[in-house]
Motif scaffolding. Structure first.
Motif, PDB file in Angstrom:
ATOM      1  N   GLU A 144      46.390  34.402  10.055  1.00 28.06           N
ATOM      2  CA  GLU A 144      47.269  35.528   9.760  1.00 28.06           C
ATOM      3  C   GLU A 144      47.868  35.384   8.378  1.00 28.06           C
ATOM      4  N   LEU A 145      48.077  36.514   7.707  1.00 38.21           N
ATOM      5  CA  LEU A 145      48.672  36.477   6.378  1.00 38.21           C
ATOM      6  C   LEU A 145      50.187  36.450   6.443  1.00 38.21           C
ATOM      7  N   ARG A 146      50.749  37.377   7.223  1.00 33.69           N
ATOM      8  CA  ARG A 146      52.212  37.404   7.351  1.00 33.69           C
ATOM      9  C   ARG A 146      52.584  36.791   8.685  1.00 33.69           C
ATOM     10  N   THR A 147      53.241  35.667   8.621  1.00 27.00           N
ATOM     11  CA  THR A 147      53.524  34.954   9.866  1.00 27.00           C
ATOM     12  C   THR A 147      55.020  34.797  10.083  1.00 27.00           C
ATOM     13  N   ARG A 148      55.384  34.743  11.367  1.00 23.16           N
ATOM     14  CA  ARG A 148      56.769  34.448  11.758  1.00 23.16           C
ATOM     15  C   ARG A 148      56.690  33.630  13.020  1.00 23.16           C
ATOM     16  N   ILE A 149      57.448  32.576  13.067  1.00 28.45           N
ATOM     17  CA  ILE A 149      57.378  31.662  14.200  1.00 28.45           C
ATOM     18  C   ILE A 149      57.494  32.421  15.522  1.00 28.45           C
ATOM     19  N   PHE A 150      56.607  32.096  16.436  1.00 25.53           N
ATOM     20  CA  PHE A 150      56.479  32.676  17.774  1.00 25.53           C
ATOM     21  C   PHE A 150      55.903  34.097  17.768  1.00 25.53           C
ATOM     22  N   LEU A 151      56.261  34.908  16.783  1.00 27.59           N
ATOM     23  CA  LEU A 151      55.835  36.312  16.827  1.00 27.59           C
ATOM     24  C   LEU A 151      54.419  36.491  16.313  1.00 27.59           C
ATOM     25  N   ARG A 152      54.110  35.800  15.235  1.00 25.34           N
ATOM     26  CA  ARG A 152      52.767  35.881  14.680  1.00 25.34           C
ATOM     27  C   ARG A 152      52.540  34.603  13.900  1.00 25.34           C
ATOM     28  N   THR A 153      51.728  33.722  14.475  1.00 23.09           N
ATOM     29  CA  THR A 153      51.405  32.472  13.790  1.00 23.09           C
ATOM     30  C   THR A 153      49.896  32.311  13.820  1.00 23.09           C
ATOM     31  N   SER A 154      49.405  31.484  12.924  1.00 21.80           N
ATOM     32  CA  SER A 154      47.952  31.311  12.843  1.00 21.80           C
ATOM     33  C   SER A 154      47.409  30.551  14.048  1.00 21.80           C
ATOM     34  N   GLU A 155      48.180  29.634  14.549  1.00 25.26           N
ATOM     35  CA  GLU A 155      47.820  28.981  15.804  1.00 25.26           C
ATOM     36  C   GLU A 155      48.923  29.278  16.804  1.00 25.26           C
ATOM     37  N   PHE A 156      48.540  29.630  18.023  1.00 25.85           N
ATOM     38  CA  PHE A 156      49.569  29.791  19.055  1.00 25.85           C
ATOM     39  C   PHE A 156      49.025  29.357  20.401  1.00 25.85           C
ATOM     40  N   LEU A 157      49.927  29.223  21.344  1.00 24.52           N
ATOM     41  CA  LEU A 157      49.559  28.801  22.692  1.00 24.52           C
ATOM     42  C   LEU A 157      49.572  30.027  23.596  1.00 24.52           C
ATOM     43  N   TRP A 158      48.657  30.050  24.541  1.00 26.16           N
ATOM     44  CA  TRP A 158      48.644  31.180  25.464  1.00 26.16           C
ATOM     45  C   TRP A 158      47.902  30.844  26.737  1.00 26.16           C
ATOM     46  N   GLN A 159      47.908  31.811  27.646  1.00 31.25           N
ATOM     47  CA  GLN A 159      46.961  31.761  28.738  1.00 31.25           C
ATOM     48  C   GLN A 159      46.033  32.940  28.546  1.00 31.25           C
ATOM     49  N   GLU A 160      44.750  32.714  28.800  1.00 29.23           N
ATOM     50  CA  GLU A 160      43.804  33.813  28.741  1.00 29.23           C
ATOM     51  C   GLU A 160      43.037  33.834  30.053  1.00 29.23           C
ATOM     52  N   GLY A 161      43.107  34.969  30.735  1.00 30.40           N
ATOM     53  CA  GLY A 161      42.367  35.121  31.975  1.00 30.40           C
ATOM     54  C   GLY A 161      41.067  35.855  31.692  1.00 30.40           C
ATOM     55  N   THR A 258      36.927  41.526  32.722  1.00 26.05           N
ATOM     56  CA  THR A 258      38.274  41.800  32.214  1.00 26.05           C
ATOM     57  C   THR A 258      38.739  40.573  31.438  1.00 26.05           C
ATOM     58  N   SER A 259      39.748  40.757  30.611  1.00 26.76           N
ATOM     59  CA  SER A 259      40.443  39.607  30.046  1.00 26.76           C
ATOM     60  C   SER A 259      41.892  40.007  29.834  1.00 26.76           C
ATOM     61  N   TRP A 260      42.765  39.018  29.853  1.00 26.44           N
ATOM     62  CA  TRP A 260      44.197  39.321  29.801  1.00 26.44           C
ATOM     63  C   TRP A 260      44.948  38.095  29.295  1.00 26.44           C
ATOM     64  N   GLY A 261      46.017  38.334  28.541  1.00 27.87           N
ATOM     65  CA  GLY A 261      46.691  37.200  27.932  1.00 27.87           C
ATOM     66  C   GLY A 261      48.172  37.409  27.664  1.00 27.87           C
ATOM     67  N   THR A 262      48.872  36.286  27.706  1.00 21.79           N
ATOM     68  CA  THR A 262      50.274  36.247  27.246  1.00 21.79           C
ATOM     69  C   THR A 262      50.436  34.938  26.486  1.00 21.79           C
ATOM     70  N   SER A 263      51.326  34.953  25.522  1.00 21.90           N
ATOM     71  CA  SER A 263      51.372  33.817  24.600  1.00 21.90           C
ATOM     72  C   SER A 263      52.793  33.366  24.302  1.00 21.90           C
ATOM     73  N   THR A 264      52.872  32.385  23.405  1.00 14.53           N
ATOM     74  CA  THR A 264      54.170  31.898  22.938  1.00 14.53           C
ATOM     75  C   THR A 264      54.950  33.004  22.225  1.00 14.53           C
ATOM     76  N   ARG A 265      54.291  34.119  21.976  1.00 12.78           N
ATOM     77  CA  ARG A 265      55.019  35.261  21.429  1.00 12.78           C
ATOM     78  C   ARG A 265      56.157  35.697  22.366  1.00 12.78           C
ATOM     79  N   MET A 266      55.949  35.456  23.657  1.00 11.21           N
ATOM     80  CA  MET A 266      57.028  35.798  24.596  1.00 11.21           C
ATOM     81  C   MET A 266      58.316  35.052  24.274  1.00 11.21           C
TER      82      MET A 266
END
Length: 470
Positions: A144-161, A258-266
């Motif tokens: 990502e070019l414009r990043t903000r901690i938790f909201l938009r980072t180049s690496e993040f943690l998530w679950q992906e179903g 299907t696929s679905w996800g939530t991340s550290t953005r929460m």
RNA sequence: CGGGCUGUGGCGCAGUUUGGUUAGCGCGCUUGACUGGGGGUCAAGAGGUCGGAGGUUCGAAUCCUCUCAGCCCGACCA
């Protein structure tokens, strides 16, 4: 008497306030590589609570956890045309390893539809193998070019179903079930965040999906944050990766995925939804520390008393911390716990003990009450429930107050300056959507008038919720 | 890709225009005393290749050249 505020006030500079909270509540730091983040122990303890609550709901919905590799052959990504087009600008690609240039570059996963599709194809042979319901907890990388901690980072943690189904109807039903019974349930009942559910427009749809569903929340500044998405992938990936099965009649069929996800953005959503000028306010059901028992001073048996109270609350099932660091001033410690958003503080000093009481303080309202020592556990448990409910009620009130019903694109743009606008989709359309985008206003989701998820964007009475967004 | 700005203890900054002894300040940190019911007070300390390389000079944080990194604006992309 008025001390310099610890945090930049929200009204003065909301993004600055957010940065201040991250630092002062010891949630996270920037990593050494631009756009990466270090999640500190307190921040991570909140993420672990999110994981635990989400994981239980995911399993309740029938999915099982598995793990797929971080590295994906570049050729996998290129198989699905829209998918590769959507992701290629933000891929991190490994071209060299082991001191040599690789014959085929490998990409660091931006999401795992492709690898998982490859293995689903291997594992699915019969209609008896379906539905195949998988989930993984992992990190992903999107440059990502414009990043903000938790909201938009180049690496993040998530679950992906990732799931495969025998019919389109089954796949669609599951994508909806995840959205409502897992994501919305968690966000409303644990995070105390009211969320809007709906469909994404074609413009906002996931790369490679036939339909994207989303949960959207309103932050303290009136901007939207997408908290989770659930995609119907049709047969796009199933065809490309050949996920096929023999049905009960013996005919070869292509699966629906299907696929679905939530991340550290929460985490960012949690901070910006409930936080105030004094710091975080963590809803009790999420809080890794629900109560801190605070010794005001080491005098008159105070330290013993807080330890006993801590044990008592712990055995009552409360997540409690005892703060008996009496070598640090009371004011400092009280402020620190307030910044961290611990829902309830039980403050114990010599004066309280002499009266056989303690002081119970609510983080959300700041209200203080005396309580007989014998009643602490009972009162704290009641209070945690009340705070949980009040935080949800407060956020719901803000969402309602700052959502305008409008009829025209100009009105929608105006309303989006301070909150959300609901406009009939028929009055907006893709042209209106593009016009609003010029003003950084986007369609967050399409809903029915009653807030439920429409089956298609062409349904009568579909409403577009538009706003500025993170 | 173009334009602008910024790099100085952990963080935030001053000092650079006009070169001159030991490079300052706030916060944070350490130690001690007094304190203690909402970020306490005082005192004593620790902590610096001034982004990097080269140059000018008796002498460079300061001037020159090159370079690296970050931020902002524009363009591009969606």
């Amino acid at each position: 008497m008025a001390k310099a505020p610890v945090l930049t006030p929200q009204a003065e500079d909301f993004p600055r306030w957010y940065q201040d909270v991250l630092a002062k509540a010891e949630l996270a730091d920037n990593g050494p590589v631009r756009g990466t983040m270090v999640i500190r122990p307190y921040g991570y303890s909140l993420w672990e609570r999110m994981q635990a609550e989400m994981d239980a709901r995911i399993k309740e919905a029938g999915a099982e956890n598995a793990y797929f590799p971080l590295f994906i052959p570049e050729s996998y990504l290129t198989r699905e045309a829209e998918h590769v087009e959507g992701f290629s600008p933000e891929l991190a690609v490994v071209t060299h390893a082991g001191g040599k240039e690789l014959e085929e570059p490998v990409v660091v996963r931006p999401t795992s539809e492709t690898v998982i599709g490859e293995f689903m194809a291997k594992w699915v042979n019969s209609h008896r193998d379906l539905p195949l319901l998988l989930n993984q907890w992992a990190n992903v990388v999107r440059w990502e070019l414009r990043t903000r901690i938790f909201l938009r980072t180049s690496e993040f943690l998530w679950q992906e179903g990732h799931t495969a189904h025998a019919s389109e109807a089954d796949a669609s039903a599951y994508a909806h079930r995840i959205l409502l019974d897992v994501y919305r349930d968690f966000m409303v009942n644990v995070l105390a965040m009211p969320v809007l559910v709906g469909r994404k427009t074609r413009q906002e749809r996931f790369a490679g999906a036939t339909n994207t569903l989303a949960c959207e929340a309103m932050m303290g500044d009136g901007k939207a944050l997408q908290m989770g998405t659930s995609h119907e992938l049709g047969q796009n990936f199933a065809k490309v990766f050949d996920i096929s099965f023999q049905d009960s009649a013996g005919a070869q069929q292509t699966a629906w995925t299907t696929s679905w996800g939530t991340s550290t953005r929460m985490m960012g959503g949690l901070i910006m939804c409930h936080g105030d000028d004094r710091g975080l306010r963590i809803p009790p059901r999420l809080a890794s520390t629900q109560v801190v028992v605070l010794a005001i001073r080491d005098e008159g048996g105070v330290v013993d008393a807080v330890r006993r109270l801590g044990d008592e609350l712990r055995s009552a099932g409360v997540r409690v911390k005892v703060d008996d660091r009496t070598d640090t001033s009371f004011g400092r410690r009280a402020t620190d716990w307030e910044l961290k958003g611990v829902p309830v503080r039980v403050e114990v000093g010599p004066r309280d003990l002499a009266a056989g009481e303690v002081t119970i303080v609510r983080r959300d309202t700041g209200e203080k009450r005396q309580s007989p020592i014998a009643e602490v556990a009972h009162r704290v448990e009641m209070l945690l429930q009340v705070i949980q409910d009040d935080l949800l009620a407060e956020a719901t009130r803000r969402l309602e107050e700052r959502t305008a019903e409008v009829a025209t694109i100009d009105e929608a743009r105006e309303a989006a300056a301070t909150g959300f606008a609901r406009i009939p989709w028929a009055n907006l359309g893709e042209e209106g959507e593009a016009a609003l985008a010029e003003h950084a206003v986007t369609v967050r989701c399409l809903q029915r008038a009653d807030g439920t998820v429409p089956r298609s964007e062409d349904e009568d009475g579909v409403v577009a919720v538009v706003s500025r967004a993170y």
